[in-house]
Design a protein around this motif. Sequence first.
Motif, PDB file in Angstrom:
ATOM      1  N   GLU B 275      30.897  40.449  52.483  1.00 39.20           N
ATOM      2  CA  GLU B 275      29.623  39.716  52.484  1.00 39.20           C
ATOM      3  C   GLU B 275      28.651  40.342  51.482  1.00 39.20           C
ATOM      4  O   GLU B 275      27.984  39.632  50.736  1.00 39.20           O
ATOM      5  N   SER B 293      25.495  43.137  55.380  1.00 37.27           N
ATOM      6  CA  SER B 293      26.725  43.024  56.167  1.00 37.27           C
ATOM      7  C   SER B 293      27.938  43.458  55.344  1.00 37.27           C
ATOM      8  O   SER B 293      28.070  43.121  54.174  1.00 37.27           O
ATOM      9  N   LYS B 295      31.046  42.759  56.365  1.00 38.37           N
ATOM     10  CA  LYS B 295      32.200  42.047  56.925  1.00 38.37           C
ATOM     11  C   LYS B 295      33.102  41.445  55.837  1.00 38.37           C
ATOM     12  O   LYS B 295      32.632  41.079  54.748  1.00 38.37           O
ATOM     13  N   ILE B 297      35.046  38.727  54.035  1.00 35.51           N
ATOM     14  CA  ILE B 297      34.953  37.264  54.003  1.00 35.51           C
ATOM     15  C   ILE B 297      36.212  36.615  53.450  1.00 35.51           C
ATOM     16  O   ILE B 297      36.444  35.435  53.678  1.00 35.51           O
ATOM     17  N   ARG B 298      37.027  37.389  52.712  1.00 28.99           N
ATOM     18  CA  ARG B 298      38.277  36.830  52.191  1.00 28.99           C
ATOM     19  C   ARG B 298      39.308  37.944  52.030  1.00 28.99           C
ATOM     20  O   ARG B 298      38.960  39.079  51.712  1.00 28.99           O
ATOM     21  N   ASP B 319      43.376  30.359  40.298  1.00 22.74           N
ATOM     22  CA  ASP B 319      42.398  30.200  41.369  1.00 22.74           C
ATOM     23  C   ASP B 319      42.330  31.486  42.202  1.00 22.74           C
ATOM     24  O   ASP B 319      43.359  31.970  42.675  1.00 22.74           O
ATOM     25  N   GLY B 320      41.138  32.025  42.354  1.00 24.57           N
ATOM     26  CA  GLY B 320      40.982  33.220  43.188  1.00 24.57           C
ATOM     27  C   GLY B 320      41.040  34.534  42.437  1.00 24.57           C
ATOM     28  O   GLY B 320      40.876  35.596  43.034  1.00 24.57           O
ATOM     29  N   CYS B 321      41.275  34.477  41.103  1.00 19.84           N
ATOM     30  CA  CYS B 321      41.277  35.705  40.293  1.00 19.84           C
ATOM     31  C   CYS B 321      39.905  35.908  39.662  1.00 19.84           C
ATOM     32  O   CYS B 321      39.403  35.007  38.985  1.00 19.84           O
ATOM     33  N   HIS B 322      39.337  37.057  39.855  1.00 17.48           N
ATOM     34  CA  HIS B 322      38.021  37.372  39.285  1.00 17.48           C
ATOM     35  C   HIS B 322      38.137  38.617  38.420  1.00 17.48           C
ATOM     36  O   HIS B 322      38.495  39.684  38.912  1.00 17.48           O
ATOM     37  N   CYS B 342      41.680  36.950  45.398  1.00 18.30           N
ATOM     38  CA  CYS B 342      41.307  36.514  46.752  1.00 18.30           C
ATOM     39  C   CYS B 342      42.238  35.426  47.262  1.00 18.30           C
ATOM     40  O   CYS B 342      42.660  34.547  46.505  1.00 18.30           O
ATOM     41  N   ASP B 344      42.631  32.830  50.985  1.00 20.09           N
ATOM     42  CA  ASP B 344      41.922  32.430  52.202  1.00 20.09           C
ATOM     43  C   ASP B 344      42.488  33.148  53.425  1.00 20.09           C
ATOM     44  O   ASP B 344      41.827  33.267  54.444  1.00 20.09           O
ATOM     45  N   GLU B 348      48.327  34.085  51.624  1.00 17.99           N
ATOM     46  CA  GLU B 348      47.985  33.454  50.352  1.00 17.99           C
ATOM     47  C   GLU B 348      47.719  34.530  49.294  1.00 17.99           C
ATOM     48  O   GLU B 348      48.124  34.405  48.137  1.00 17.99           O
ATOM     49  N   LYS B 352      49.681  35.156  45.786  1.00 20.47           N
ATOM     50  CA  LYS B 352      48.993  35.227  44.495  1.00 20.47           C
ATOM     51  C   LYS B 352      49.353  36.510  43.735  1.00 20.47           C
ATOM     52  O   LYS B 352      49.498  36.490  42.510  1.00 20.47           O
TER      53      LYS B 352
END
Lengths: 377, 377
Positions: B275, B293, B295, B297-298, B319-322, B342, B344, B348, B352
């Motif tokens: 977060e 926070s 926590k 998140i993914r 998708d999901g690569c930063h 990342c 979900d 997953e 990836k």
Amino acid sequence: MHVLVLGAGQLARMMSLAGAPLNIEISAYDVGSKSVVHPLTQSVIGHGLENAIETADVITAEFEHIPHDILAVCEQSGKFLPSSDAIKAGGDRRIEKGLLDDAGVRNATYYVINSREDFDRAIEHVGIPMVLKSALGGYDGKGQWRLKDPTQADSIWAEMAECIAATETQAIVAEEFVPFSREVSLVGARAKDGSVAVYPLAENVHTNGVLTLSTAIADTELQQQAKQMFTAVANKLNYVGVLALEFFDVDGTLLVNEIAPRVHNSGHWTQQGAETCQFENHLRAVCGLPLGSTKLIRSTSMINILGEDTLPQAVLEMDGCHIHWYGKEKRAGRKMGHINVCGDYSGELQRKLCTLADSLDKDAFPAVHEFAANFSE
Amino acid sequence: MHVLVLGAGQLARMMSLAGAPLNIEISAYDVGSKSVVHPLTQSVIGHGLENAIETADVITAEFEHIPHDILAVCEQSGKFLPSSDAIKAGGDRRIEKGLLDDAGVRNATYYVINSREDFDRAIEHVGIPMVLKSALGGYDGKGQWRLKDPTQADSIWAEMAECIAATETQAIVAEEFVPFSREVSLVGARAKDGSVAVYPLAENVHTNGVLTLSTAIADTELQQQAKQMFTAVANKLNYVGVLALEFFDVDGTLLVNEIAPRVHNSGHWTQQGAETCQFENHLRAVCGLPLGSTKLIRSTSMINILGEDTLPQAVLEMDGCHIHWYGKEKRAGRKMGHINVCGDYSGELQRKLCTLADSLDKDAFPAVHEFAANFSE
């Protein structure tokens, strides 16, 4: 990669923050002071547009009200994206309405007014009630009139005539009043290869003509309409970068109200709520990189902070609240920053908005209070 | 709020990116060049430490190997956080091991070696196999030896004696070899009011002594052990800021290996996966703001980019690569950036990572390939 942004406000600032992790450096040309500044520190790093154009790999813009001579010089360099046509359409209501017609997307009936005779013809063509908008320079509710009754025509014309006289090439665009149930917007990106990626629609609340609350929504039917119109407009302009379309939602049918040829206030929620934020996707597009995923990762709302430079401690403490200040000096009504509020699902987000209403000032954050009031009913 | 960071590397850079939205400005003191630079642009914005201390509201550090005279000046200003004791413990293996004992947290048996006689006593006290680490200046696997057999003692001593002689106040710390099944780390923050927020544990893969892959894990039992030890160490130091503890996981029992009194490479995943990221939380803590926070998140993994300054297009497309580049010049083995991946859910993310192995070079990204190989078995 070095990107020059025309305009040195919060949009250039947030591009800079999103670009750094991709090794994309941003400098910003302040059209007012004619200085090149770092958009984060606002420290002057150069003078004169020509030099800045020379050293940039790509030139883009954070606003559409750019003097046409500056736009021409940038366009000549061959480095300017999305395109000066797109910027002009965003900055001139006449061109914008013509573009929407050309792209074949639904929009409100309109008529361009240069004289009192035109005004009379507009009343005939468009009908009453009617909304009147200055073709140039109007934003956040400025330069707008409403004609609800023929008896108002003379006094409104007096104001409009003054507006037309004040600026060369100014005109007024008369538009039918659309009885919309809400305003929604679609932010998306188009890449150099023509591929398009759009974010989920956002539902927008305006207060006194200024965006105050924006929430990502899931509506398959509306999303489909919006994406089709987005693609039509973006393709028509051979657009490269992030583009925003604002719509009137008339009982499930979308009409395009206006376009913004840039990253958009109603897309700020993407910083926390989408896989790739709009600032990164704009840079990816103009730099010729593949677009990042626009998928929703969390239920998110964006709350504009207008004219305030502090927030209650409770906001900083609240799980899922992300504050984005713009580093600006406080001025009444000024966009000082925004808060992105996230929930794991829509109900959690709604609950958080209600909790926020308890700590945010009612006058400064009317949309949040209105949301909470409606929610508890 | 203006924070001065000792050190001008990627950690100061990422603090700058995380601080800007909170209107926290970061300047960085480059201990080598004695210049004050902007951590994002690396442009010089001042000279001399005293001036920088004067104008800062808070002073903190991005690394622990800081000359003690600089540390003393910073401490004197009353603005330095977490505390020079914490920095010293992170920079000196002797102090660190003493701290772990004082805090009452499990750690490997050890013995400090200043002479050949000490070495012999260490062999008796600690036993063989044994790991030997220089007290000062060792990181990323440098300044380490392994004694597996008594016959190696002479040749290892020759190297260690050279190491001890090279630096005043240098020593070697002998430690029992811990037959760990994996390495995990806990990154967390402690605020001025003593409140503590820790992130989920990360499982770390090192290649040739350098972190290559770090994945957030959910393990209630280990998390509890780790948090208890984190709190003990942080309280002992009256720590303020982000602190990292590295652990050996010995069949479900954690032993603290080392501490890092700063934001940590194994916490970079928090930029997408938590977060609030570790950089924001460090700034919140040292600026006296409430902690954000922590926590999850993914499901997120972090892959270090070592010695490479380009990545395959497929990574940008995925998708999901930063991608997080540090704006550094390429050098063999240098930490140039990292990729946060990342999903979900955990499955997953694993899928990836396997897909990434198809596009990432095997020599440059051994940990990802190893993961994919184990996964497909």
